[in-house]
Every structure is written in structure tokens, then in C-alpha cells.
Design a protein around this motif. Structure first.
Motif, mmCIF file in Angstrom:
data_model
loop_
_atom_site.group_PDB
_atom_site.id
_atom_site.type_symbol
_atom_site.label_atom_id
_atom_site.label_comp_id
_atom_site.label_asym_id
_atom_site.label_seq_id
_atom_site.Cartn_x
_atom_site.Cartn_y
_atom_site.Cartn_z
ATOM 1 N N CYS A 156 0.845 -1.199 0.000
ATOM 2 C CA CYS A 156 0.000 0.000 0.000
ATOM 3 C C CYS A 156 0.878 1.244 0.000
ATOM 4 O O CYS A 156 1.821 1.356 0.783
ATOM 5 C CB CYS A 156 -0.910 0.005 1.232
ATOM 6 S SG CYS A 156 -1.958 1.474 1.382
ATOM 7 N N ASP A 157 0.555 2.174 -0.880
ATOM 8 C CA ASP A 157 1.201 3.478 -0.908
ATOM 9 C C ASP A 157 0.328 4.425 -0.106
ATOM 10 O O ASP A 157 -0.820 4.692 -0.474
ATOM 11 C CB ASP A 157 1.341 3.967 -2.351
ATOM 12 C CG ASP A 157 2.030 5.322 -2.453
ATOM 13 O OD1 ASP A 157 2.265 5.967 -1.408
ATOM 14 O OD2 ASP A 157 2.336 5.737 -3.587
ATOM 15 N N ILE A 158 0.845 4.931 0.988
ATOM 16 C CA ILE A 158 0.042 5.763 1.889
ATOM 17 C C ILE A 158 -0.461 7.037 1.213
ATOM 18 O O ILE A 158 -1.433 7.648 1.650
ATOM 19 C CB ILE A 158 0.850 6.100 3.166
ATOM 20 C CG1 ILE A 158 -0.080 6.591 4.284
ATOM 21 C CG2 ILE A 158 1.931 7.123 2.868
ATOM 22 C CD1 ILE A 158 0.603 6.791 5.600
ATOM 23 N N LEU A 159 0.180 7.437 0.111
ATOM 24 C CA LEU A 159 -0.262 8.629 -0.620
ATOM 25 C C LEU A 159 -1.408 8.335 -1.579
ATOM 26 O O LEU A 159 -1.972 9.258 -2.167
ATOM 27 C CB LEU A 159 0.914 9.241 -1.391
ATOM 28 C CG LEU A 159 2.015 9.856 -0.530
ATOM 29 C CD1 LEU A 159 3.149 10.384 -1.391
ATOM 30 C CD2 LEU A 159 1.450 10.975 0.335
ATOM 31 N N ASP A 160 -1.753 7.073 -1.732
ATOM 32 C CA ASP A 160 -2.870 6.675 -2.598
ATOM 33 C C ASP A 160 -4.098 6.446 -1.726
ATOM 34 O O ASP A 160 -4.228 5.418 -1.074
ATOM 35 C CB ASP A 160 -2.501 5.395 -3.361
ATOM 36 C CG ASP A 160 -3.531 5.023 -4.418
ATOM 37 O OD1 ASP A 160 -4.732 5.251 -4.187
ATOM 38 O OD2 ASP A 160 -3.124 4.487 -5.463
ATOM 39 N N GLY A 211 -0.325 11.643 3.796
ATOM 40 C CA GLY A 211 -0.489 10.214 4.044
ATOM 41 C C GLY A 211 -1.299 9.947 5.300
ATOM 42 O O GLY A 211 -2.193 9.092 5.314
ATOM 43 N N THR A 212 -0.997 10.683 6.348
ATOM 44 C CA THR A 212 -1.737 10.520 7.602
ATOM 45 C C THR A 212 -3.190 10.940 7.449
ATOM 46 O O THR A 212 -4.095 10.311 7.993
ATOM 47 C CB THR A 212 -1.053 11.329 8.727
ATOM 48 O OG1 THR A 212 0.264 10.811 8.937
ATOM 49 C CG2 THR A 212 -1.831 11.245 10.027
ATOM 50 N N LEU A 213 -3.434 12.001 6.688
ATOM 51 C CA LEU A 213 -4.812 12.429 6.441
ATOM 52 C C LEU A 213 -5.598 11.365 5.682
ATOM 53 O O LEU A 213 -6.799 11.197 5.907
ATOM 54 C CB LEU A 213 -4.823 13.752 5.657
ATOM 55 C CG LEU A 213 -4.516 14.999 6.480
ATOM 56 C CD1 LEU A 213 -4.381 16.214 5.568
ATOM 57 C CD2 LEU A 213 -5.606 15.242 7.517
ATOM 58 N N ASN A 214 -4.933 10.643 4.789
ATOM 59 C CA ASN A 214 -5.607 9.548 4.087
ATOM 60 C C ASN A 214 -6.069 8.478 5.075
ATOM 61 O O ASN A 214 -7.163 7.909 4.933
ATOM 62 C CB ASN A 214 -4.672 8.928 3.050
ATOM 63 C CG ASN A 214 -4.500 9.803 1.825
ATOM 64 O OD1 ASN A 214 -5.339 10.665 1.536
ATOM 65 N ND2 ASN A 214 -3.425 9.590 1.094
ATOM 66 N N ILE A 215 -5.254 8.220 6.092
ATOM 67 C CA ILE A 215 -5.645 7.261 7.135
ATOM 68 C C ILE A 215 -6.823 7.801 7.935
ATOM 69 O O ILE A 215 -7.816 7.099 8.169
ATOM 70 C CB ILE A 215 -4.455 6.955 8.073
ATOM 71 C CG1 ILE A 215 -3.344 6.229 7.317
ATOM 72 C CG2 ILE A 215 -4.919 6.114 9.271
ATOM 73 C CD1 ILE A 215 -2.074 6.045 8.126
ATOM 74 N N PHE A 216 -6.725 9.049 8.366
ATOM 75 C CA PHE A 216 -7.796 9.658 9.160
ATOM 76 C C PHE A 216 -9.128 9.624 8.416
ATOM 77 O O PHE A 216 -10.164 9.255 8.976
ATOM 78 C CB PHE A 216 -7.451 11.103 9.507
ATOM 79 C CG PHE A 216 -6.343 11.272 10.509
ATOM 80 C CD1 PHE A 216 -5.795 10.190 11.179
ATOM 81 C CD2 PHE A 216 -5.827 12.539 10.781
ATOM 82 C CE1 PHE A 216 -4.771 10.352 12.094
ATOM 83 C CE2 PHE A 216 -4.811 12.714 11.694
ATOM 84 C CZ PHE A 216 -4.278 11.626 12.360
#
Length: 202
Positions: A49-53, A95-100
Motif C-alpha cells: 500500500c502506498d500511503i499517498l494513494d 499520508g496521515t490524512l488519508n488514514i484519518f
């Protein structure tokens, strides 16, 4: 089984050790990263997984539905952050915002651990505590301050269970020699093998 844990950045230095620790206590552990590391425990289910995707991040969270998420995916080198400040902000903040965002929609009650840094604090020769001023002088530190501010925003606006820590330097077996202590150890080992005097670079 104690619960389901999802670790972003599992192939990094800390990720492998943390995954192994969770496994030893009976957790079901999923690990994400751009590429898999041979140091990951056999019990960990690896998912590329690419955290920016954002689509990939959402898919992983939707499929695993973890009770706990640990965000270790980061540009973690201060020196590298000076060379690539835009990439540092992208990985560490976007990347963290994608998780949130994905967690907010799919598993809003999950507990999320965000790893900050002592680099967030204003430089000082005196002992500091958590109340000390945040005023970083590096792109890496600024990215971590921004990450933490967004965590606060999501806690207040959406009631999410997001926890932030400001970790100080840590080192150990498997850490890249891009970092200072492994670099010194490697240089000393080389000097010892060659049995001659040389200056150690910082």
C-alpha cells in the motif's frame, strides 16, 4: 485473539519490531508498506500500500477493519527532509490524512496511534516536558507538528480516538545507516577491520 492491528510503514525499522511485539501478545497483525521487508514476522499479513494513494489506504482499512491503527509510514530522516521538503510534507501529512479520512468513514471507533518526534520542540539545552514550546527548525519537525494539529482537529470535530506521541531518538538492530548512530557503528566496524586510524564523519 486479542484484536486486529494495522501498521502502516511496517517495513521500516520500528515497524518490524512493533509487529513482532503485537504478534507475541496474540494480536492479528496486518502490515502495509510500499514494499515488503524480509524482517517482518511470519505471522504478519503483509498488504502492499502506498500511503499517498487514498484509494489503496481506504481499501486496506475496509478489508481489515482494524481495532487499532499505528501510523509509522513517514519520511523520518531530518537530513533527508531538507533535500525533499515537499515529499516529506506529502508523506507525513497527506499520508496521515488519508488514514484519518478512511478511518472516519469506515471504522470511526478505532484507536489510531500517530508517531511524532522530539524534533517538534523548540531547541533548548535545558530539560523539556510536553508543555515545552513547539517550534521546529527542520522540514521533518514541521511536518510532524502539522500532523499533530490535524490529529487534534479530527479528535475535536469527529470524536476520533487519535493518540499522538513525540518520540525521542531510538536505535537498534536493523536501523538504516542513514541515521547517525548506525552510521557511527558502521564506520567504527570498518575502521576496526582495516586496523587503521581514520576520522569518523558525522
Amino acid at each position: 485473539m486479542t484484536g486486529v492491528v494495522l501498521i502502516f510503514g511496517v517495513s521500516g525499522f520500528v515497524g518490524g519490531h512493533l509487529a513482532e511485539e503485537f504478534c507475541s501478545f496474540g494480536y492479528k497483525v496486518y502490515g502495509c508498506d510500499i514494499s515488503e521487508s524480509s524482517d517482518i514476522a511470519d505471522q504478519v499479513t503483509f498488504i502492499p500500500c502506498d500511503i499517498l494513494d487514498q484509494v489503496q489506504v481506504r481499501k486496506v482499512i475496509s478489508e481489515t477493519k482494524p481495532m487499532y491503527i499505528v501510523d509509522l509510514a513517514a519520511i523520518s530522516s531530518v537530513s533527508y527532509s531538507w533535500k525533499e521538503p515537499a515529499k516529506t510534507m506529502a508523506v507525513n501529512v497527506e499520508g496521515t490524512l488519508n488514514i484519518f479520512e478512511s478511518a472516519k468513514e469506515i471504522i470511526p471507533n478505532a484507536k489510531i496511534l500517530v508517531i511524532g518526534s522530539s524534533e517538534e520542540y523548540q531547541r533548548s539545552d535545558d530539560p523539556i516536558n510536553e508543555e515545552f514550546s513547539l517550534d521546529s527548525c527542520s522540514p521533518y519537525g514541521l511536518s510532524k507538528i502539522t500532523q499533530e494539529r490535524f490529529a487534534k482537529l479530527y479528535r475535536e470535530q469527529y470524536g476520533m480516538k487519535i493518540y499522538c506521541v513525540r518520540a525521542f531518538n531510538h536505535t537498534g538492530v536493523g536501523q538504516s545507516d542513514r541515521f547517525v548512530i548506525p552510521s557511527w557503528c558502521r564506520q567504527v566496524a570498518l575502521l576496526s577491520a582495516k586496523k587503521k586510524r581514520m576520522a569518523i564523519s558525522l
